[in-house]
Design a protein around this motif. Structure first.
Motif, PDB file in Angstrom:
ATOM      1  N   SER A 165       0.020   6.645  -5.637  1.00  0.00           N
ATOM      2  CA  SER A 165      -0.560   5.531  -6.389  1.00  0.00           C
ATOM      3  C   SER A 165      -2.079   5.639  -6.479  1.00  0.00           C
ATOM      4  CB  SER A 165      -0.183   4.202  -5.734  1.00  0.00           C
ATOM      5  OG  SER A 165      -0.869   3.130  -6.349  1.00  0.00           O
ATOM      6  N   THR A 217       6.238   1.413   3.249  1.00  0.00           N
ATOM      7  CA  THR A 217       5.058   2.125   2.742  1.00  0.00           C
ATOM      8  C   THR A 217       5.328   3.602   2.464  1.00  0.00           C
ATOM      9  OG1 THR A 217       4.290   2.497   5.011  1.00  0.00           O
ATOM     10  CG2 THR A 217       3.426   0.563   3.861  1.00  0.00           C
ATOM     11  N   PRO A 228      -5.083   0.953  -5.213  1.00  0.00           N
ATOM     12  CA  PRO A 228      -4.963   0.507  -3.814  1.00  0.00           C
ATOM     13  C   PRO A 228      -4.186  -0.798  -3.692  1.00  0.00           C
ATOM     14  CG  PRO A 228      -7.200   1.233  -4.268  1.00  0.00           C
ATOM     15  CD  PRO A 228      -6.487   1.204  -5.592  1.00  0.00           C
ATOM     16  N   GLY A 229      -3.263  -0.826  -2.743  1.00  0.00           N
ATOM     17  CA  GLY A 229      -2.507  -2.045  -2.488  1.00  0.00           C
ATOM     18  C   GLY A 229      -1.344  -2.288  -3.418  1.00  0.00           C
ATOM     19  N   PRO A 267       0.821  -1.220   0.000  1.00  0.00           N
ATOM     20  CA  PRO A 267       0.000   0.000   0.000  1.00  0.00           C
ATOM     21  C   PRO A 267       0.853   1.269   0.000  1.00  0.00           C
ATOM     22  CG  PRO A 267      -0.705  -1.531   1.724  1.00  0.00           C
ATOM     23  CD  PRO A 267       0.609  -2.029   1.211  1.00  0.00           C
ATOM     24  N   GLU A 268       0.328   2.320  -0.600  1.00  0.00           N
ATOM     25  CA  GLU A 268       1.004   3.607  -0.593  1.00  0.00           C
ATOM     26  C   GLU A 268       0.887   4.247   0.780  1.00  0.00           C
ATOM     27  OE1 GLU A 268       3.344   5.156  -2.341  1.00  0.00           O
ATOM     28  OE2 GLU A 268       2.184   6.036  -3.988  1.00  0.00           O
ATOM     29  N   SER A 321       2.049  -0.249  -5.346  1.00  0.00           N
ATOM     30  CA  SER A 321       2.821   0.988  -5.412  1.00  0.00           C
ATOM     31  C   SER A 321       4.273   0.699  -5.781  1.00  0.00           C
ATOM     32  CB  SER A 321       2.758   1.731  -4.067  1.00  0.00           C
ATOM     33  OG  SER A 321       3.268   0.914  -3.023  1.00  0.00           O
TER      34      SER A 321
END
Length: 376
Positions: free
Chosen positions: A89, A352, A92-93, A78-79, A95
């Motif tokens: 990004s 992240t 979702p999920g 994730p970003e 990046s």
């Protein structure tokens, strides 16, 4: 590097970062890069399914071909909130937490500079898919060898080192690795009568202990590492003693021969434990990476380029444990991968809050240009 070109590749980098794609799914990434190269150059574009290259043909007959490679894929991470919203990004999920967006933008900027400068050497700008899973390098390296390239280079950004410093190592620079999953098959039973079943619990627990002892043995030539990344057996159902279980490792070694021996020992131990407990066992290999070794002639070219640019040079004291499928290229022709520092306190790769450091883009392009002069 031309300041206008620098602005162009920063915008390109942000576009790539906002639109990350996982390994073997780099469709829009390819399109963005090809569109950029077609807009600003007249390089020959050759597409090969998941990957492509752009070719500069020097106006000198018989000039050698030098290749430079960048990886395109993102990660299932994730970003983080630390990444600026203007290029965070959109997926979702997923990046760019390894900086492949920056590697590609830098290579595209280098291509733009080469097109404008028209040097007397042929250049292959290779944009590779699926580095994170080790799938792309082998395929691309075969094509590179067939093309008769005289040398191949790549770069990776690296946190924990001074910003814009050049980090390199002769010989072995990144370890070989692969994923190994062991599956144990037994028989489930009621939790009140475990004697009626065949449980993999004992085999799984003993495999953990055994795997952690192996790196300390003296049977390997050099350093090996065995990391347990997943253990699974049953569900949170307190009435069932499960009969199926699995354990996954990332195994890593400086030498591929040691990696083969490490895998063999783990599989043999698993087979013995399964037989002792009345279980059956099977295994699966994933994400194989070769050892990556730099050639002396190529890493000398890197060091000389850094010296001419006045960049701080740092020798990597030990191989970087992380694996890199660039090793497939250096098995086919002379080459080297080097690293550019993000900053001593910069967010680590695969975290992240990591975002590629745009301030090192110019250094990468300038390094590539200086390396190229070794062949002109």
């Amino acid at each position: 590097m031309n300041s206008e070109n620098k602005d162009k590749i920063i915008s390109l980098r942000h576009l790539l970062h906002a639109n990350p794609e996982l390994s073997m799914q780099e469709i829009n990434t390819r399109h963005f890069l090809i569109d950029f190269l077609k807009k600003y150059t007249r390089l020959e574009i050759r597409e090969y399914g998941h990957w492509f290259c752009a070719l500069y043909h020097a106006p000198v007959p018989g000039a050698p071909m030098i290749a430079f490679r960048a990886d395109m894929d993102a990660l299932p991470i994730p970003e983080g909130d630390a990444v600026p919203k203007d290029h965070a990004s959109l997926h979702p999920g997923v990046s760019h937490k390894c900086g492949h967006d920056g590697h590609c933008a830098a290579l595209a900027g280098f291509a733009l500079e080469v097109w404008q400068k028209q040097p007397s050497v042929n250049v292959c700008f290779l944009f590779q898919h699926a580095e994170e899973t080790g799938q792309g390098g082998r395929e691309c390296a075969e094509s590179l060898a067939d093309a008769g390239c005289a040398a191949v280079y790549a770069v990776h950004n690296l946190s924990g080192y001074p910003e814009n410093s050049i980090i390199c190592r002769r010989g072995l620079t990144q370890c070989a690795s692969r994923g190994l999953t062991l599956y144990f098959h037994g028989r489930a039973s009621h939790a009140s009568q475990p004697e009626d079943g065949l449980s993999p619990a004992g085999a799984l627990s003993r495999m953990v202990s055994y795997s952690q002892s192996l790196p300390h043995s003296h049977i390997f030539r050099e350093k090996v590492l065995c990391t347990v990344i997943r253990i699974h057996m049953g569900e949170k159902d307190f009435g069932i003693a499960p009969g199926e279980g699995e354990i996954s490792f990332t195994i890593r070694a400086n030498q591929e021969s040691d990696l083969e021996l490490l895998e063999q020992l783990l599989r043999e131990k698993a087979a013995g434990l399964a037989a002792a407990d009345g279980l059956s066992m099977e295994y699966q290999i994933a994400d194989p990476f070769p050892e990556t070794r730099n050639h002396d002639s190529a890493i000398t070219a890197v060091e000389q380029a850094a010296k001419r640019l006045g960049k701080e040079r740092i020798e990597l004291p030990e191989p970087w444990r992380a694996s890199e499928d660039f090793g497939y290229y250096t098995k086919k022709c002379p080459g080297a991968i080097f690293y550019v520092g993000n900053g001593t306190d910069y967010a680590p790769l695969h975290s992240t809050d990591y975002d590629f450091n745009d301030r090192i883009l110019e250094t990468i392009v300038d390094m590539y240009l200086e390396i190229l002069t070794e062949y002109c």
